[in-house]
Design a protein around this motif. Structure first.
Motif, PDB file in Angstrom:
ATOM      1  N   ALA A  19       0.829  -1.204   0.000  1.00 42.69           N
ATOM      2  CA  ALA A  19       0.000   0.000   0.000  1.00 42.69           C
ATOM      3  C   ALA A  19       0.864   1.256   0.000  1.00 42.69           C
ATOM      4  N   ALA A  20       1.916   1.254   0.824  1.00 36.09           N
ATOM      5  CA  ALA A  20       2.794   2.428   0.887  1.00 36.09           C
ATOM      6  C   ALA A  20       3.512   2.648  -0.438  1.00 36.09           C
ATOM      7  N   THR A  21       3.938   1.569  -1.083  1.00 32.91           N
ATOM      8  CA  THR A  21       4.659   1.705  -2.352  1.00 32.91           C
ATOM      9  C   THR A  21       3.726   2.145  -3.470  1.00 32.91           C
ATOM     10  N   PHE A  22       2.539   1.566  -3.530  1.00 29.37           N
ATOM     11  CA  PHE A  22       1.561   2.011  -4.535  1.00 29.37           C
ATOM     12  C   PHE A  22       1.246   3.499  -4.362  1.00 29.37           C
ATOM     13  N   ALA A  23       1.020   3.910  -3.125  1.00 32.73           N
ATOM     14  CA  ALA A  23       0.691   5.320  -2.877  1.00 32.73           C
ATOM     15  C   ALA A  23       1.841   6.231  -3.267  1.00 32.73           C
ATOM     16  N   LEU A 181      -7.511 -12.489 -12.549  1.00 37.05           N
ATOM     17  CA  LEU A 181      -6.828 -12.777 -11.295  1.00 37.05           C
ATOM     18  C   LEU A 181      -5.389 -13.186 -11.592  1.00 37.05           C
ATOM     19  N   VAL A 182      -4.484 -12.689 -10.775  1.00 37.42           N
ATOM     20  CA  VAL A 182      -3.093 -13.117 -10.868  1.00 37.42           C
ATOM     21  C   VAL A 182      -2.639 -13.543  -9.479  1.00 37.42           C
ATOM     22  N   ARG A 183      -1.801 -14.559  -9.434  1.00 35.83           N
ATOM     23  CA  ARG A 183      -1.312 -15.088  -8.151  1.00 35.83           C
ATOM     24  C   ARG A 183       0.166 -14.768  -8.029  1.00 35.83           C
ATOM     25  N   VAL A 184       0.556 -14.121  -6.904  1.00 38.60           N
ATOM     26  CA  VAL A 184       1.955 -13.745  -6.697  1.00 38.60           C
ATOM     27  C   VAL A 184       2.385 -14.137  -5.288  1.00 38.60           C
ATOM     28  N   GLN A 185       3.670 -14.456  -5.141  1.00 36.96           N
ATOM     29  CA  GLN A 185       4.224 -14.814  -3.844  1.00 36.96           C
ATOM     30  C   GLN A 185       4.842 -13.585  -3.188  1.00 36.96           C
ATOM     31  N   SER A 186       4.481 -13.347  -1.951  1.00 35.48           N
ATOM     32  CA  SER A 186       5.001 -12.168  -1.246  1.00 35.48           C
ATOM     33  C   SER A 186       6.515 -12.244  -1.090  1.00 35.48           C
ATOM     34  N   GLU A 187       7.043 -13.455  -0.923  1.00 38.72           N
ATOM     35  CA  GLU A 187       8.491 -13.600  -0.768  1.00 38.72           C
ATOM     36  C   GLU A 187       9.230 -13.045  -1.982  1.00 38.72           C
ATOM     37  N   LYS A 188       8.679 -13.283  -3.177  1.00 36.57           N
ATOM     38  CA  LYS A 188       9.326 -12.783  -4.390  1.00 36.57           C
ATOM     39  C   LYS A 188       9.140 -11.277  -4.537  1.00 36.57           C
ATOM     40  N   LEU A 189       7.951 -10.783  -4.198  1.00 39.56           N
ATOM     41  CA  LEU A 189       7.727  -9.342  -4.281  1.00 39.56           C
ATOM     42  C   LEU A 189       8.684  -8.598  -3.362  1.00 39.56           C
ATOM     43  N   LEU A 190       8.803  -9.086  -2.133  1.00 34.53           N
ATOM     44  CA  LEU A 190       9.642  -8.403  -1.148  1.00 34.53           C
ATOM     45  C   LEU A 190      11.128  -8.542  -1.465  1.00 34.53           C
ATOM     46  N   ALA A 191      11.467  -9.493  -2.322  1.00 33.15           N
ATOM     47  CA  ALA A 191      12.857  -9.640  -2.767  1.00 33.15           C
ATOM     48  C   ALA A 191      13.144  -8.827  -4.025  1.00 33.15           C
ATOM     49  N   GLY A 192      12.123  -8.121  -4.536  1.00 28.19           N
ATOM     50  CA  GLY A 192      12.329  -7.289  -5.720  1.00 28.19           C
ATOM     51  C   GLY A 192      12.339  -8.059  -7.024  1.00 28.19           C
ATOM     52  N   ASP A 193      11.685  -9.219  -7.065  1.00 29.52           N
ATOM     53  CA  ASP A 193      11.639 -10.038  -8.286  1.00 29.52           C
ATOM     54  C   ASP A 193      10.862  -9.295  -9.375  1.00 29.52           C
ATOM     55  N   ARG A 194      11.551  -8.949 -10.436  1.00 23.10           N
ATOM     56  CA  ARG A 194      10.950  -8.128 -11.490  1.00 23.10           C
ATOM     57  C   ARG A 194       9.781  -8.835 -12.180  1.00 23.10           C
ATOM     58  N   THR A 195       9.909 -10.128 -12.408  1.00 23.46           N
ATOM     59  CA  THR A 195       8.841 -10.869 -13.092  1.00 23.46           C
ATOM     60  C   THR A 195       7.576 -10.879 -12.241  1.00 23.46           C
ATOM     61  N   GLU A 205      -3.042  -2.648 -14.366  1.00 26.93           N
ATOM     62  CA  GLU A 205      -2.976  -1.590 -15.378  1.00 26.93           C
ATOM     63  C   GLU A 205      -2.128  -0.413 -14.890  1.00 26.93           C
ATOM     64  N   LEU A 206      -0.990  -0.764 -14.278  1.00 26.20           N
ATOM     65  CA  LEU A 206      -0.028   0.219 -13.812  1.00 26.20           C
ATOM     66  C   LEU A 206       1.290   0.019 -14.555  1.00 26.20           C
ATOM     67  N   ASP A 207       1.958   1.107 -14.870  1.00 25.36           N
ATOM     68  CA  ASP A 207       3.229   1.035 -15.584  1.00 25.36           C
ATOM     69  C   ASP A 207       4.350   0.591 -14.659  1.00 25.36           C
ATOM     70  N   TRP A 208       5.338  -0.057 -15.265  1.00 24.52           N
ATOM     71  CA  TRP A 208       6.524  -0.446 -14.508  1.00 24.52           C
ATOM     72  C   TRP A 208       7.258   0.799 -14.033  1.00 24.52           C
ATOM     73  N   ASP A 209       7.765   0.734 -12.794  1.00 24.51           N
ATOM     74  CA  ASP A 209       8.584   1.808 -12.236  1.00 24.51           C
ATOM     75  C   ASP A 209       9.808   1.158 -11.600  1.00 24.51           C
ATOM     76  N   GLU A 210      10.980   1.583 -12.013  1.00 23.06           N
ATOM     77  CA  GLU A 210      12.215   0.953 -11.535  1.00 23.06           C
ATOM     78  C   GLU A 210      12.376   1.079 -10.019  1.00 23.06           C
ATOM     79  N   SER A 215      12.643  -0.250  -3.527  1.00 27.57           N
ATOM     80  CA  SER A 215      11.747  -0.206  -2.371  1.00 27.57           C
ATOM     81  C   SER A 215      11.535  -1.574  -1.743  1.00 27.57           C
ATOM     82  N   ALA A 216      11.993  -2.638  -2.421  1.00 28.68           N
ATOM     83  CA  ALA A 216      11.695  -3.990  -1.952  1.00 28.68           C
ATOM     84  C   ALA A 216      12.226  -4.266  -0.547  1.00 28.68           C
TER      85      ALA A 216
END
Length: 357
Positions: A19-23, A181-195, A205-210, A215-216
């Protein structure tokens, strides 16, 4: 109008960070909220309400919230109790709803909720009363657990709840196949996994931001709760449906490190004679925090701190820092470090480094 995006999760999996990163990155184009209603979606009453999806709108607070969502051009909601509203949201926003099924390994997930005094039948704060599923609740997948509920540890009850939420995550796209629906693992998100981050953003429908990668590693949820309740992480092996669900989500449920879990989640204290007052005050602090009684929580953590409990000193420091008492917070963090308890000391060191630059 743009999408309405909700995260389906069990909690304790990075939703505050998301939420903080999206905002931060998309706040000008998307409205982002974390648990805006807390437990008041009432999952114990409206879980899997496919037959009457709009029954949840009997709750005036939910109805008003949904009307507000409808006026938003691009809405994002993280946090976990919203899973109760999925059938209704699919009916109200059939062309706008997007669901991100956010997962985390079941063992640390369950222990994290346990450490927050949140488990089925646990202390009666709002989340436990309204949102934490039990086998006697309507429409649960595993009602047979009611017969031996008294035999389960609090940790195992959290595993039951984890399984229910993620069985819903697996079921929902079969019940509402037109909802993306898309399924994602929090461990990968928090590790900064680009895929992993990329497929989440594409659905939203959000653009990629480096800056996602940078922030990971950023700490948002500074709480570091531990529990005095005994737990055996390998008891997950007694629960076949939990094992199956975990593996279907891409986890090996028995791939765990008990020593690391003990360090992270087991409450440690220095002197046996201080255990009862220190742990009692600490647990009261956690409960008051869950009830949003910040003043009461600070007083309880202070008592735990005075009895030499490192976790109490760290949490006392967090609340002092949040209130603007930086000097007091730094003193509390130093006490946590001096205690020698590894996990609170490590968190306190990070906090001091942040405060001193």
């Amino acid at each position: 109008m743009g999408p309405v995006v909700v995260f389906l999760s069990f909690g304790r999996c990075g939703t505050q960070w998301l939420a903080a990163t999206f905002a931060s990155l998309y706040g000008e184009s998307a409205e982002v909220e974390h648990e805006p209603l807390g437990a008041r979606y009432w999952p114990r009453r409206f879980f899997r309400s496919y037959a009457d999806p709009e029954a949840i709108l009997e709750l005036s607070e939910v109805a008003a919230h949904v009307e507000r969502i409808a006026r938003s051009d691009h809405y994002v909601e993280t946090g976990w109790p919203v899973f109760a509203a999925l059938p209704m949201l699919a009916a109200r926003f059939p062309d706008r709803l997007r669901v991100v099924h956010l997962t985390r390994h079941p063992v640390p997930s369950a222990l994290s909720q346990l450490s927050h005094n949140t488990w089925p039948g646990g202390p009666p704060h709002e989340f436990t009363r309204l949102a934490v599923l039990r086998p006697t609740d309507r429409n649960v997948f595993q009602p047979h657990y009611a017969e031996r509920w008294h035999e389960l540890s609090s940790y195992e009850k959290c595993l039951f709840w984890w399984t229910e939420v993620h069985m819903l995550g697996l079921e929902f796209p079969t019940r509402r196949p037109k909802i993306p629906l898309v399924r994602v693992q929090s461990e990968k998100l928090l590790a900064g996994d680009r895929t992993e981050i990329g497929k989440m953003l594409e659905l939203m429908e959000l653009d990629w931001d480096e800056r996602w990668v940078a922030s990971a590693g950023r700490l948002i949820d500074r709480w570091h709760h531990q529990t005095d309740r005994s737990f055996d992480p390998y008891r997950i092996s007694r629960h076949d449906q939990t094992l199956r669900t975990a593996r279907e989500l891409g986890y090996e449920p028995l791939n765990i490190d008990p020593a690391a879990l003990d360090r992270r989640y087991k409450l440690a204290y220095r002197r046996t004679e201080e255990c009862v007052p220190a742990v009692g005050a600490y647990n009261r602090g956690v409960l008051l925090e869950q009830c949003a009684d910040v003043e009461g929580a600070e007083a309880a953590y202070r008592r735990a701190d005075e009895h030499g409990l490192a976790a109490g000193a760290y949490n006392h420091g967090v609340l002092l820092e949040q209130s603007g008492d930086v000097e007091g917070a730094m003193a509390a963090y130093n006490r946590a470090i001096q205690s020698g308890a590894p996990e609170p000391a490590a968190r306190a060191s990070e906090a001091l480094e942040r405060l001193t630059g």
